[in-house]
Design a protein around this motif. Structure first.
Motif, PDB file in Angstrom:
ATOM      1  N   HIS A 281       0.833  -1.201   0.000  1.00 43.66           N
ATOM      2  CA  HIS A 281       0.000   0.000   0.000  1.00 43.66           C
ATOM      3  C   HIS A 281       0.866   1.248   0.000  1.00 43.66           C
ATOM      4  CE1 HIS A 281      -2.301   3.094   2.536  1.00 43.66           C
ATOM      5  NE2 HIS A 281      -3.006   3.010   1.418  1.00 43.66           N
ATOM      6  N   VAL A 282       0.460   2.255  -0.800  1.00 43.53           N
ATOM      7  CA  VAL A 282       1.103   3.564  -0.796  1.00 43.53           C
ATOM      8  C   VAL A 282       0.056   4.600  -0.414  1.00 43.53           C
ATOM      9  CG1 VAL A 282       0.756   3.827  -3.303  1.00 43.53           C
ATOM     10  CG2 VAL A 282       2.396   5.280  -2.120  1.00 43.53           C
ATOM     11  N   LEU A 283       0.424   5.498   0.481  1.00 40.86           N
ATOM     12  CA  LEU A 283      -0.445   6.576   0.943  1.00 40.86           C
ATOM     13  C   LEU A 283       0.087   7.879   0.351  1.00 40.86           C
ATOM     14  CD1 LEU A 283      -2.833   7.349   2.800  1.00 40.86           C
ATOM     15  CD2 LEU A 283      -1.192   7.485   4.694  1.00 40.86           C
TER      16      LEU A 283
ATOM     17  N   ILE B 146       5.021   3.003   1.578  1.00 44.69           N
ATOM     18  CA  ILE B 146       5.470   4.323   1.133  1.00 44.69           C
ATOM     19  C   ILE B 146       4.411   5.359   1.499  1.00 44.69           C
ATOM     20  CG2 ILE B 146       5.932   5.803  -0.886  1.00 44.69           C
ATOM     21  CD1 ILE B 146       8.232   3.940  -0.297  1.00 44.69           C
ATOM     22  N   VAL B 147       4.864   6.499   2.027  1.00 45.66           N
ATOM     23  CA  VAL B 147       4.032   7.688   2.126  1.00 45.66           C
ATOM     24  C   VAL B 147       4.652   8.713   1.178  1.00 45.66           C
ATOM     25  CG1 VAL B 147       3.118   9.501   3.598  1.00 45.66           C
ATOM     26  CG2 VAL B 147       3.401   7.186   4.510  1.00 45.66           C
ATOM     27  N   PHE B 148       3.867   9.135   0.190  1.00 42.15           N
ATOM     28  CA  PHE B 148       4.367  10.042  -0.855  1.00 42.15           C
ATOM     29  C   PHE B 148       3.852  11.444  -0.581  1.00 42.15           C
ATOM     30  CE2 PHE B 148       4.986  12.196  -4.770  1.00 42.15           C
ATOM     31  CZ  PHE B 148       5.993  11.532  -5.450  1.00 42.15           C
ATOM     32  N   THR B 149       4.778  12.391  -0.519  1.00 45.96           N
ATOM     33  CA  THR B 149       4.446  13.769  -0.165  1.00 45.96           C
ATOM     34  C   THR B 149       4.971  14.744  -1.209  1.00 45.96           C
ATOM     35  OG1 THR B 149       6.470  14.208   1.087  1.00 45.96           O
ATOM     36  CG2 THR B 149       4.676  13.116   2.259  1.00 45.96           C
TER      37      THR B 149
ATOM     38  N   GLY C 191       6.676   1.427   9.692  1.00 47.52           N
ATOM     39  CA  GLY C 191       7.493   0.614   8.789  1.00 47.52           C
ATOM     40  C   GLY C 191       7.495   1.065   7.352  1.00 47.52           C
ATOM     41  N   ALA C 192       7.115   2.321   7.101  1.00 45.28           N
ATOM     42  CA  ALA C 192       7.063   2.852   5.729  1.00 45.28           C
ATOM     43  C   ALA C 192       8.173   3.870   5.507  1.00 45.28           C
ATOM     44  CB  ALA C 192       5.709   3.499   5.465  1.00 45.28           C
ATOM     45  N   LYS C 193       8.520   4.060   4.250  1.00 43.48           N
ATOM     46  CA  LYS C 193       9.477   5.079   3.849  1.00 43.48           C
ATOM     47  C   LYS C 193       8.724   6.300   3.319  1.00 43.48           C
ATOM     48  CE  LYS C 193      13.520   2.254   2.685  1.00 43.48           C
ATOM     49  NZ  LYS C 193      13.067   1.025   3.357  1.00 43.48           N
ATOM     50  N   VAL C 194       9.401   7.443   3.350  1.00 43.35           N
ATOM     51  CA  VAL C 194       8.827   8.689   2.861  1.00 43.35           C
ATOM     52  C   VAL C 194       9.515   9.093   1.563  1.00 43.35           C
ATOM     53  CG1 VAL C 194       8.475  11.147   3.318  1.00 43.35           C
ATOM     54  CG2 VAL C 194       8.218   9.473   5.168  1.00 43.35           C
ATOM     55  N   VAL C 195       8.711   9.281   0.536  1.00 38.15           N
ATOM     56  CA  VAL C 195       9.184   9.852  -0.725  1.00 38.15           C
ATOM     57  C   VAL C 195       8.635  11.265  -0.817  1.00 38.15           C
ATOM     58  CG1 VAL C 195       9.223   9.666  -3.238  1.00 38.15           C
ATOM     59  CG2 VAL C 195       9.201   7.589  -1.834  1.00 38.15           C
ATOM     60  N   MET C 196       9.478  12.226  -1.107  1.00 36.15           N
ATOM     61  CA  MET C 196       9.027  13.617  -1.208  1.00 36.15           C
ATOM     62  C   MET C 196       9.405  14.203  -2.563  1.00 36.15           C
ATOM     63  SD  MET C 196      10.096  16.981   0.998  1.00 36.15           S
ATOM     64  CE  MET C 196       9.511  18.610   0.503  1.00 36.15           C
TER      65      MET C 196
ATOM     66  N   GLY D  65      13.671  13.935   7.700  1.00 33.60           N
ATOM     67  CA  GLY D  65      13.141  12.582   7.765  1.00 33.60           C
ATOM     68  C   GLY D  65      12.780  11.921   6.463  1.00 33.60           C
ATOM     69  N   VAL D  66      13.038  12.574   5.349  1.00 32.13           N
ATOM     70  CA  VAL D  66      12.715  11.995   4.037  1.00 32.13           C
ATOM     71  C   VAL D  66      13.693  10.874   3.699  1.00 32.13           C
ATOM     72  CG1 VAL D  66      12.589  12.510   1.549  1.00 32.13           C
ATOM     73  CG2 VAL D  66      11.653  14.135   3.225  1.00 32.13           C
ATOM     74  N   ASP D  67      13.197   9.810   3.059  1.00 37.08           N
ATOM     75  CA  ASP D  67      14.054   8.694   2.641  1.00 37.08           C
ATOM     76  C   ASP D  67      14.479   8.803   1.184  1.00 37.08           C
ATOM     77  OD1 ASP D  67      13.929   6.853   5.095  1.00 37.08           O
ATOM     78  OD2 ASP D  67      11.808   7.240   4.694  1.00 37.08           O
TER      79      ASP D  67
END
Length: 396
Positions: free
Chosen positions: A106-108, A154-157, A181-186, A202-204
């Protein structure tokens, strides 16, 4: 290849990173290397090149010395250990998600992102079994936590949003994502990596459409992904190569050329953008101005906390009343503001965009679309005169 120490000012490093004149006969700028095949003198050398294919010239699709110079400079700009160059900003978004998501995960996604990102999620990711849901860009911590799932990876911002300009709380989002347990993509294109350092918040994975402010001249398509984690970098690189996203060395050269003047150009975009935004905010035809540096913009306090400055891109909402024909009369007669789907170049741009037709969960509070404005490098007073004449046409 870096010739400037890390303790130098960032503006100094913008002019020196990714350069090694001693390796290029004293030539200041890295030459443009065109290559597909790279030859090796022995089997041992061939095997060694394959083993270290991420760290040396191996095959054209992996990059050339021109590519590596550009990647090094962008990594330094954003405070990252590694960078991968791709042929466009959309390619950077696609690779970031394709490299980190599998079927059943899942991606948010923030519901204020670049609309092609949403299209990619609804189309490509859904087709391959990835679950996608969206969160309001100004969601509270409790609301965001409630939207996280056990399979969220993934949380995409994007801060600020491309059209509506909300500034998200990236450190808060990162804390919640990492706890789950998710990574952040910005998507960090708006700040050009200059006014927002993603890895300090905090971005990955930070992605940019380098087409915009980094290239700066509206003549090249280019994207970047920057990371600190070595294994994540290798996974992204494998995905980039596997998808065939070969980046033109000519475009990397243009990206390097633009990068050298970023510290000079961006303050001009910023000052002109603020002058236009403040003038428009006082106009009787204007409902609100969506500029992160102004209190009227959602997330303004977050902007003041996390960003060191602004760029030249912002939104304007007109008061209710003008029809589509009125808007066309205003925009069709603009002299300096062209209509075009990009920004970050030397030219000023303006386009109408309606968030009500683009978002999944969006509750747009206005009856008018956003006029998205990019303040270029023209004289600010000339741009103000163009806008003033346009607003007069709106009501005639």
């Amino acid at each position: 290849m870096t010739i400037s120490p890390k303790n130098k000012h960032g503006d100094t490093r913008l002019t020196t990173s990714g350069r090694n004149p001693e390796a290029n006969f004293g030539i200041v700028n890295p030459p443009v290397y065109h290559a597909s095949t790279v030859t090796f003198p022995t089997v041992a050398a061939l095997r060694d090149a394959e083993k270290h294919r991420f760290d040396r010239v191996y095959y054209g699709r992996y990059g050339t010395p021109t590519t590596f110079a550009f990647e090094e400079a962008v990594a330094d700009l954003e405070g990252a250990a590694h960078c991968v160059a791709v042929p466009s900003g959309m390619a950077a978004i696609a690779v970031s998600l394709a490299a980190t998501l599998h079927a059943g995960e899942h991606v948010l996604v923030s519901d204020s992102v670049y609309f092609p990102t949403i299209s990619y999620c609804k189309g490509f990711l859904k087709k391959f079994g990835v679950e996608v849901s969206y969160f309001p860009p100004m969601a509270s911590a409790a609301e965001l936590k409630s939207l996280m799932r056990d399979n969220t990876k993934i949380v995409f911002t994007e801060a600020p949003g491309s059209i509506t300009f909300e500034v998200q709380d990236i450190p808060m989002i990162a804390d919640i994502a990492h706890a789950g347990g998710a990574k952040v993509v910005m998507d960090n294109t708006w700040s050009a990596g200059y006014h927002f350092k993603p890895f300090e918040h905090g971005v990955d994975i930070s992605v940019q459409a380098a087409t915009k402010y980094i290239v700066g001249h509206s003549d090249a398509m280019l994207g970047t992904l920057t990371v600190n984690d070595r294994s994540l970098y290798e996974h992204i690189k494998i995905t980039q190569v596997g998808l065939g996203y070969s980046t033109s060395p000519d475009d990397c050269y243009l990206g390097l050329r633009g990068l050298r003047s970023l510290a000079t150009r961006l303050p001009r975009h910023e000052s002109t953008g603020l002058k236009l935004a403040e003038w428009l905010a006082a106009c009787p035809e204007v409902e609100t101005v969506l500029h992160p540096a102004l209190p009227s913009c959602p997330g303004h306090d977050i902007f003041k906390r996390d960003f060191t400055g602004s760029s030249g891109l912002f939104g304007v909402v007109l008061k209710d009343g003008p029809t589509e024909q009125d808007l066309a009369r205003m925009l069709d007669g603009m002299e300096l503001f062209a209509m075009g789907y990009s920004w970050g170049g030397f030219e000023s741009l303006i386009i109408p965009s309606d968030p009500r037709t683009m978002r999944t969960t969006y509750d747009w509070p206005y009856n008018q679309p956003v006029l998205r404005i990019h303040a270029g490098l023209e004289d600010p007073d000339d741009l103000l005169a163009d806008l003033e004449a346009g607003l007069k046409r709106l009501s005639t």
